[in-house]
Design an enzyme around this catalytic site. Structure first.
Site, short mmCIF file in Angstrom:
data_model
loop_
_atom_site.label_atom_id
_atom_site.label_comp_id
_atom_site.label_asym_id
_atom_site.label_seq_id
_atom_site.Cartn_x
_atom_site.Cartn_y
_atom_site.Cartn_z
N CYS A 1 -4.10 8.68 4.59
CA CYS A 1 -3.81 7.28 4.94
C CYS A 1 -2.33 7.02 5.19
O CYS A 1 -1.98 6.03 5.82
CB CYS A 1 -4.34 6.35 3.85
SG CYS A 1 -6.10 6.53 3.62
N HIS B 1 -1.17 -0.73 4.37
CA HIS B 1 -2.40 0.03 4.54
C HIS B 1 -3.58 -0.89 4.19
O HIS B 1 -3.51 -1.68 3.25
CB HIS B 1 -2.39 1.25 3.63
CG HIS B 1 -3.67 2.03 3.69
ND1 HIS B 1 -4.27 2.37 4.88
CD2 HIS B 1 -4.48 2.52 2.72
CE1 HIS B 1 -5.37 3.04 4.64
NE2 HIS B 1 -5.54 3.13 3.33
N ASN C 1 -11.32 0.45 6.21
CA ASN C 1 -10.22 1.39 6.01
C ASN C 1 -10.33 2.48 7.08
O ASN C 1 -11.25 3.30 7.04
CB ASN C 1 -10.33 1.97 4.60
CG ASN C 1 -9.21 2.93 4.26
OD1 ASN C 1 -8.44 3.34 5.13
ND2 ASN C 1 -9.12 3.30 3.00
#
Ligand code: UT7
Length: 324
Positions: A113, A251, A281
C-alpha cells in the site's frame, strides 16, 4: 538543489462496480457492517482479461494527457504494484512499450500500500541527482486477484484500479519539500499474501491461489500512530505548521483509520481527501487515485500545501509534503 514536483496526474478504474449489497450474496456480511466499520460502499472489479499492466497503461495515458512532458521525454518509469501479472518482465517495461517512452529506464517497486509514495521518493532521488530529468510513476493493482472470496474479513475491503503522476523539475519553493519513509519489518506477519512455498510442494500438487491474510485490529492501531506521526514529521521537516496544510491525501484503507489519524495528527478531517466509499482499498493505487481526484475536484490547486501519507504491508509507512 533542484526542486522536483508533480506536473501531471492520471487515473484509471475498471468499469464494473461491485456494491456491498452484491457482496451480501457472496459472503455472510451486510452493507451496514461494511459501511460502519470501513466507510466502503462499493469497489471496482477488473475484467477477467484485464491485467494490472492494462490498468497501469491507462493511468499512464491519462497522466500524459495533461502533461507538459510527452512520452518520449520520460526518462524513468517506476510502477508500484503488489499484484503484478507475471514475475517478469516488470509492468513498467510493458507500459514503456505501450506508451512509446523510448528513452526511459523502467522497473517496478514492491511496497504494497505504500508503493506509490516509495516509488515517488525513489524517482525523486534520481531526478535530484541529475541522472534523469523526468519520471512517470504509476501505482496499479488488481488486488481482487489476491482475494479469497470466502473470507469475509478481507474480501469486502479491496478493489482494483490505477493512478499515475509525472515528476519533473519545478520552480524554487515548489514541489516535494519533505519526505518520510520507514519500515517496521518485525510486524510483517500482520498483513501478507499467503502462497505455498514451491519447494515444499509434492510433485503434482495443486498450487493454492495466493490470498491476503490480515490481522485487522492490530494493523488498525499501528496504521493510526504511524500515519499520524508521519504527517507531523513531514510538516515539521518542511519547516511548516499544521495550519499551513491545505489537503491531506491518505491511504484509503478504512474511514475510521482516517478519522483517528486526523485527530492524532491535529489536522481537521475536512482537509483529508476521502474516496474510499467508491473504491475500497486499492492498495498502492489508493493514494494515486485519490491524488488525481483531489486535483480534479479542486481540493488541490496551484500553491496548495499537500501531504500524502500511506501505510501497509511490510509494515511500510511513507509520507511527503508537496507545495503544488
Ligand atoms: O491497507 C493496508 C492497511 N490496512 C489496514 O490498516 C486495515 C486495518 N484494519 C481495519 O481496517 C479493520 O480492523 C477491519 C475493517 C479489517 C475490521 O474491522 P474491525 O472493526 O476491526 O472488525 P473485527 O475484525 O474486530 O471483527 C468484528 C466482528 C467479528 O465478529 P465477532 O467475533 O465480534 O463475532 C468478525 O467476525 O465482525 C465480524 N466480521 C464481519 N461481519 C460482517 C468481520 N468481517 C465481517 C464482514 N461482515 N465482512
Amino acid at each position: 538543489m533542484k526542486n522536483i514536483g508533480i506536473v501531471a496526474v492520471g487515473k484509471y478504474v475498471p468499469e464494473r462496480i461491485v456494491t456491498n449489497h452484491d457482496l451480501e450474496k457472496v459472503v455472510e456480511t451486510s452493507d451496514e457492517w461494511i459501511t460502519t466499520r470501513t466507510g466502503i460502499k462499493e469497489r471496482r472489479l477488473a475484467r477477467r482479461d484485464e491485467t494490472t499492466t492494462d490498468m497501469a497503461i491507462e493511468a499512464a495515458k491519462s497522466a500524459l494527457d495533461g502533461s507538459p512532458v510527452p512520452a518520449e521525454g520520460i526518462e524513468l518509469i517506476i510502477v508500484a504494484t503488489a499484484s503484478t501479472d507475471s514475475n517478469f518482465p516488470a509492468v513498467a517495461c510493458k507500459v514503456q512499450s505501450a506508451i512509446g517512452a523510448k528513452n526511459a529506464a523502467a522497473f517496478d517497486v514492491s511496497a504494497a500500500c505504500s508503493g506509490f509514495l516509495c516509488a515517488i521518493t525513489t524517482a525523486k532521488q534520481y531526478l535530484t541527482s541529475g541522472m534523469f530529468k523526468t519520471a512517470l510513476v504509476i501505482a496499479a493493482e488488481k488486488a481482487t486477484n489476491l482475494l479469497d472470496w470466502s473470507d469475509r474479513a478481507t474480501c469486502v475491503l479491496f478493489g482494483d484500479g490505477a493512478g499515475a503522476c509525472i515528476l519533473a523539475p519545478v520552480e524554487e519553493g515548489r514541489g516535494i519539500l519533505s519526505e518520510y519513509l520507514h519500515s517496521a519489518g518485525e510486524f510483517h506477519e500482520l498483513l501478507y499474501v499467503k502462497t505455498e512455498e514451491p519447494a515444499q510442494l509434492e510433485f503434482n500438487t495443486k498450487i493454492q491461489k495466493p490470498a491476503i491474510v490480515m490481522q485487522g485490529q492490530e494493523l488498525f492501531k499501528v496504521a493510526v500512530t504511524s500515519m499520524a506521526d508521519a504527517v507531523d514529521l513531514v510538516v515539521e521537516k518542511a519547516g511548516l505548521k499544521l495550519e499551513d496544510v491545505d489537503c491531506v491525501v491518505p491511504h484509503q484503507a478504512n474511514d475510521r483509520i482516517i478519522s483517528a489519524v486526523a485527530k492524532r495528527a491535529g489536522v481537521s478531517k475536512d482537509k483529508f481527501f476521502i474516496n474510499i466509499q467508491k473504491y475500497g482499498n486499492t492498495s498502492a493505487a489508493a493514494v494515486a487515485i485519490a491524488l488525481y481526484e483531489a486535483v480534479e475536484e479542486g481540493m488541490i490547486k496551484p500553491g496548495s500545501v499537500v501531504v500524502m501519507v500511506t501505510f501497509g504491508s511490510g509494515l511500510v509507512t511513507a509520507a511527503n509534503l508537496i507545495k503544488w
